[in-house]
Design a protein around this motif. Structure first.
Motif, PDB file in Angstrom:
ATOM      1  N   ASN A 118       0.818  -1.149   0.133  1.00 52.01           N
ATOM      2  CA  ASN A 118       0.070   0.275   0.131  1.00 52.01           C
ATOM      3  C   ASN A 118       0.918   1.281   0.170  1.00 52.01           C
ATOM      4  O   ASN A 118       0.542   2.196  -0.672  1.00 52.01           O
ATOM      5  CB  ASN A 118      -0.889   0.209   1.250  1.00 52.01           C
ATOM      6  N   LYS A 144       1.986   1.821  -3.379  1.00 51.76           N
ATOM      7  CA  LYS A 144       0.944   2.226  -4.353  1.00 51.76           C
ATOM      8  C   LYS A 144       0.654   3.669  -4.168  1.00 51.76           C
ATOM      9  O   LYS A 144       0.227   4.280  -5.166  1.00 51.76           O
ATOM     10  CB  LYS A 144      -0.377   1.422  -3.971  1.00 51.76           C
ATOM     11  N   ALA A 170       0.258  -2.848  -6.542  1.00 52.14           N
ATOM     12  CA  ALA A 170       0.760  -1.509  -6.462  1.00 52.14           C
ATOM     13  C   ALA A 170       1.522  -1.033  -7.889  1.00 52.14           C
ATOM     14  O   ALA A 170       2.007   0.022  -7.988  1.00 52.14           O
ATOM     15  CB  ALA A 170       1.600  -1.433  -5.059  1.00 52.14           C
TER      16      ALA A 170
END
Length: 337
Positions: free
Chosen positions: A197, A200, A221
Motif C-alpha cells: 500500500n 501504491k 501496487a
C-alpha cells in the motif's frame, strides 16, 4: 514430492505490475496444537518442562514450516502446544522474547547478533529458518518514483521492515555492491504487510520486500523491481532463525529439544510445496492464486556456524556491531535423530 514452480523472472514481475488482485487484510494469525502428556503445575508434562509455548513470528512465507508443524501435529507428538503470535518485525519480536513475552521467536539475524554483541541478555539460536534465493528479496520502486536502477536509489525514501534488521542491511549491501551511496537514504520502518500500500500510494520511493509481499507489490501496487538483493554476494545469505534467551534454553532443555525435533520434521515435510502452499492464505492472508506463484525462500533447519558468520561479518562492515560474535557458542545443538 511435488515439483516446485519455477521462480518468476524479473520480466514476469514487470508483467505482474500491470495486473490487479485482492490481497485481503495482511494480518497474522495464531495456531495451536494439542497438548501431549499430563500437565503439571509448572506447565510441563511427562515429555517437556514447559508444554505451552508462545512463539513470535511474522506473516512471511519462510515461516510456513512452523505453521505446518502446528497443523500437522509435529508439535503435538512432542508434547507441545504452540501459539504463534505475529510481530511487526523481527527486532520487535526479539525484544518481546528478551522481555519474557515469547518463549522462542523467529527474527532476522541482524537484531539477534546485535543484541548478543551488546552483552546483557544472552541468546541461543534454537534453529535456522531460511536463506535467500533469487526473486525472494527485492528492492521494488513505486511506479511514480522514477526509480529504475540501483543508481536511482541514492537519497531516496526506502521502506524497510524495521530499523537494524536484515532488510536494512541487505539494502545497504546491495547499494554498495552497485557503487551507490546509501548514506543519505531516508529509511522508513513500515513492516512488510504495509509495503504494498505504501508503494501504491507513493508514500515511499522504494521498499525492500519479501514474499508474499513482493508479488503483492507487483500486482496490487504496480511496483517495479529494481535490485534483486538475493543475487551475487548475498545469494544464499542466512536471513533469520529461531532464538530464545540462554536462560530459557538452559532451564528447559527437553522443551527446546522437542521444539527442534518437531520443526526439523516439519521442514523436511515442507520441501514438498504442496504441503505448505495451502497454509499461505491462512497465515500470510493472501489469495490462493498468489500463493501458487510466489517464489519461496530456501527453508532450513540446522544452524551452521560457518554459514551464519556471514551476517556478523556484514554487520561489522556496515557498522552495526563493533565486536566479534561467537556464533558457534550461541547454537543449541539439535538432538540426534
Amino acid at each position: 514430492m511435488s515439483p516446485l514452480p519455477r521462480a518468476l523472472p524479473r520480466r514476469d514481475l514487470l508483467k505482474l505490475a500491470s495486473g490487479m488482485v485482492t490481497a485481503g487484510a495482511l494480518m497474522g494469525t495464531s495456531g495451536c496444537g494439542l497438548l501431549g502428556g499430563s500437565e503439571d503445575k509448572q506447565g510441563g508434562n511427562a515429555q517437556v518442562e514447559k508444554a505451552n509455548l508462545r512463539i513470535g513470528g511474522l506473516p512471511t512465507s519462510e515461516l510456513a514450516p512452523l505453521h505446518l508443524a502446528v497443523q500437522n501435529g509435529h508439535f503435538k507428538r512432542e508434547g507441545l502446544t504452540v501459539e504463534i503470535i505475529n510481530a511487526p518485525d523481527g527486532g520487535t519480536a526479539l525484544t518481546s522474547t528478551i522481555g519474557g513475552d515469547y518463549d522462542i521467536t523467529f527474527s532476522s539475524y541482524v537484531p539477534i547478533f546485535a543484541a548478543q554483541a551488546k552483552g546483557g541478555t544472552k541468546l541461543k539460536i534454537v534453529a535456522d529458518c531460511a536463506s535467500s534465493t533469487p526473486n525472494t528479496c527485492m528492492i521494488m520502486a513505486s511506479p511514480g518514483a522514477r526509480v529504475h536502477s540501483p543508481q536511482d536509489l541514492a537519497g531516496k525514501k526506502i521502506a524497510i521492515s524495521g530499523a537494524g534488521t536484515i532488510s536494512e542491511l541487505m539494502v545497504k549491501a546491495s547499494m554498495k555492491a552497485n557503487s551507490v551511496d546509501y548514506s543519505k537514504v531516508q529509511w522508513m520502518p513500515l513492516g512488510f504487510p504495509n509495503m504494498p500500500n505504501a508503494l501504491k500510494a507513493d508514500q515511499v520511493d522504494a521498499a525492500f520486500v519479501v514474499e508474499p509481499f513482493l508479488t503483492l507489490s507487483a500486482r496490487d501496487a504496480g511496483a517495479i523491481p529494481v535490485v534483486d538483493t538475493a543475487t551475487g554476494p548475498l545469494e544464499d545469505l542466512p536471513l533469520g532463525g529461531y532464538v530464545s534467551t540462554a536462560k530459557f534454553a538452559d532451564e528447559n532443555p527437553k522443551t527446546v529439544a522437542a521444539f527442534q525435533r518437531a520443526l526439523e520434521s516439519a521442514v523436511a515435510e515442507a520441501q514438498d510445496r504442496s504441503k505448505i502452499e495451502p497454509l499461505l492464505p491462512q497465515f500470510a492472508k493472501i489469495d490462493k492464486e498468489t500463493a501458487a506463484i510466489i517464489t519461496l525462500l530456501k527453508m532450513n533447519f540446522r544452524a551452521d556456524a560457518t554459514r551464519l558468520e556471514r551476517i556478523p561479518r556484514l554487520m561489522r562492515e556496515f557498522g552495526y556491531i563493533q565486536n566479534d560474535v561467537d556464533v558457534a557458542s550461541m547454537i543449541v545443538a539439535p538432538p540426534q535423530s
